[in-house]
Design a protein around this motif. Sequence first.
Motif, mmCIF file in Angstrom:
data_model
loop_
_atom_site.group_PDB
_atom_site.id
_atom_site.type_symbol
_atom_site.label_atom_id
_atom_site.label_comp_id
_atom_site.label_asym_id
_atom_site.label_seq_id
_atom_site.Cartn_x
_atom_site.Cartn_y
_atom_site.Cartn_z
ATOM 1 N N LEU A 77 0.825 -1.205 0.000
ATOM 2 C CA LEU A 77 0.000 0.000 0.000
ATOM 3 C C LEU A 77 0.862 1.260 0.000
ATOM 4 O O LEU A 77 0.494 2.282 -0.587
ATOM 5 N N GLY A 78 1.996 1.206 0.658
ATOM 6 C CA GLY A 78 2.860 2.391 0.756
ATOM 7 C C GLY A 78 3.728 2.619 -0.460
ATOM 8 O O GLY A 78 4.212 3.733 -0.681
ATOM 9 N N MET A 79 3.938 1.577 -1.264
ATOM 10 C CA MET A 79 4.851 1.688 -2.397
ATOM 11 C C MET A 79 4.407 2.737 -3.426
ATOM 12 O O MET A 79 5.213 3.589 -3.834
ATOM 13 N N PRO A 80 3.134 2.762 -3.869
ATOM 14 C CA PRO A 80 2.762 3.801 -4.847
ATOM 15 C C PRO A 80 2.853 5.215 -4.279
ATOM 16 O O PRO A 80 3.224 6.153 -4.993
ATOM 17 N N TRP A 81 2.500 5.371 -3.002
ATOM 18 C CA TRP A 81 2.599 6.705 -2.399
ATOM 19 C C TRP A 81 4.054 7.163 -2.338
ATOM 20 O O TRP A 81 4.357 8.332 -2.567
ATOM 21 N N GLY A 82 4.947 6.221 -2.042
ATOM 22 C CA GLY A 82 6.370 6.574 -2.026
ATOM 23 C C GLY A 82 6.859 6.998 -3.405
ATOM 24 O O GLY A 82 7.642 7.938 -3.540
ATOM 25 N N PHE A 83 6.347 6.301 -4.432
ATOM 26 C CA PHE A 83 6.739 6.658 -5.791
ATOM 27 C C PHE A 83 6.234 8.055 -6.154
ATOM 28 O O PHE A 83 6.967 8.875 -6.722
ATOM 29 N N VAL A 84 4.965 8.336 -5.823
ATOM 30 C CA VAL A 84 4.378 9.644 -6.154
ATOM 31 C C VAL A 84 5.126 10.773 -5.443
ATOM 32 O O VAL A 84 5.487 11.790 -6.057
ATOM 33 N N VAL A 85 5.391 10.587 -4.158
ATOM 34 C CA VAL A 85 6.083 11.637 -3.393
ATOM 35 C C VAL A 85 7.484 11.852 -3.931
ATOM 36 O O VAL A 85 7.945 12.988 -4.128
ATOM 37 N N GLY A 86 8.205 10.735 -4.194
ATOM 38 C CA GLY A 86 9.559 10.868 -4.715
ATOM 39 C C GLY A 86 9.592 11.490 -6.098
ATOM 40 O O GLY A 86 10.468 12.311 -6.411
ATOM 41 N N PHE A 87 8.615 11.137 -6.946
ATOM 42 C CA PHE A 87 8.544 11.670 -8.305
ATOM 43 C C PHE A 87 8.307 13.179 -8.290
ATOM 44 O O PHE A 87 8.996 13.939 -8.972
ATOM 45 N N TRP A 88 7.333 13.615 -7.473
ATOM 46 C CA TRP A 88 7.005 15.038 -7.434
ATOM 47 C C TRP A 88 8.031 15.852 -6.655
ATOM 48 O O TRP A 88 8.140 17.066 -6.865
ATOM 49 N N ALA A 89 8.795 15.210 -5.806
ATOM 50 C CA ALA A 89 9.855 15.940 -5.102
ATOM 51 C C ALA A 89 10.907 16.427 -6.088
ATOM 52 O O ALA A 89 11.572 17.444 -5.863
ATOM 53 N N ILE A 90 11.055 15.700 -7.204
ATOM 54 C CA ILE A 90 12.011 16.116 -8.233
ATOM 55 C C ILE A 90 11.347 17.010 -9.280
ATOM 56 O O ILE A 90 11.891 18.040 -9.691
#
Length: 202
Positions: free
Chosen positions: A159-172
């Motif tokens: 469940l946390g994996m997609p949220w981690g991807f979204v946060v990391g993607f938008w952080a850049i």
Amino acid sequence: MKGVEYEYDNTLGLLAGMDLSSNKLSGEIPEELTDLHGLIFLNLSNNHLQGKIPVKIGAMTSLESLDLSMNRLSGVIPQGMANISFLSNLNLSYNNLSGKIPSGTQIQGFSPLSFIGNPELCGAPLTDGCGEDGKPKGPIPDNDDEEDNGWIDMKWFYLGMPWGFVVGFWAILAPLAFNRAWRHAYFRLLDDVKYKLLGWCL
């Protein structure tokens, strides 16, 4: 023994020490081994020995060191081992021994580390007491609970994996999308890298 080499023929009974550790010995410990009454130390550790500890091991009264650790020995520790009064070093760890450690002997004075890795073994010096059936007392872990907890942990991971991807993607991407100076610096950096790579290739 002690750096001195001896060759035994008909006088095998005078053998003082035997170290056969870290080999690939298999099968049971030969009963005939207990006829070597002169042995002071015996090391059969780190092999593939199976079966029970010979009942007659108590006849080896000269033993001062006995190491049978890291094998696949099963059954109980023979009560006759209490007759080995000079025994000062004992290691029976990491086998499949079961039942109660012989009581009223110096065996109970050894460190618990001498017996670890035998989940069905109980009695002093181990902290687990013995029940009426001669097995360790205490709660038996519920494997179903452990499996459920493992599934819950994995569920939160997925469940946390997609949220981690979204946060990391938008952080850049967010700084590049909303800050013009950073966006120009970023693309200028990409152009520099591209021209340097082309220069090396040519």
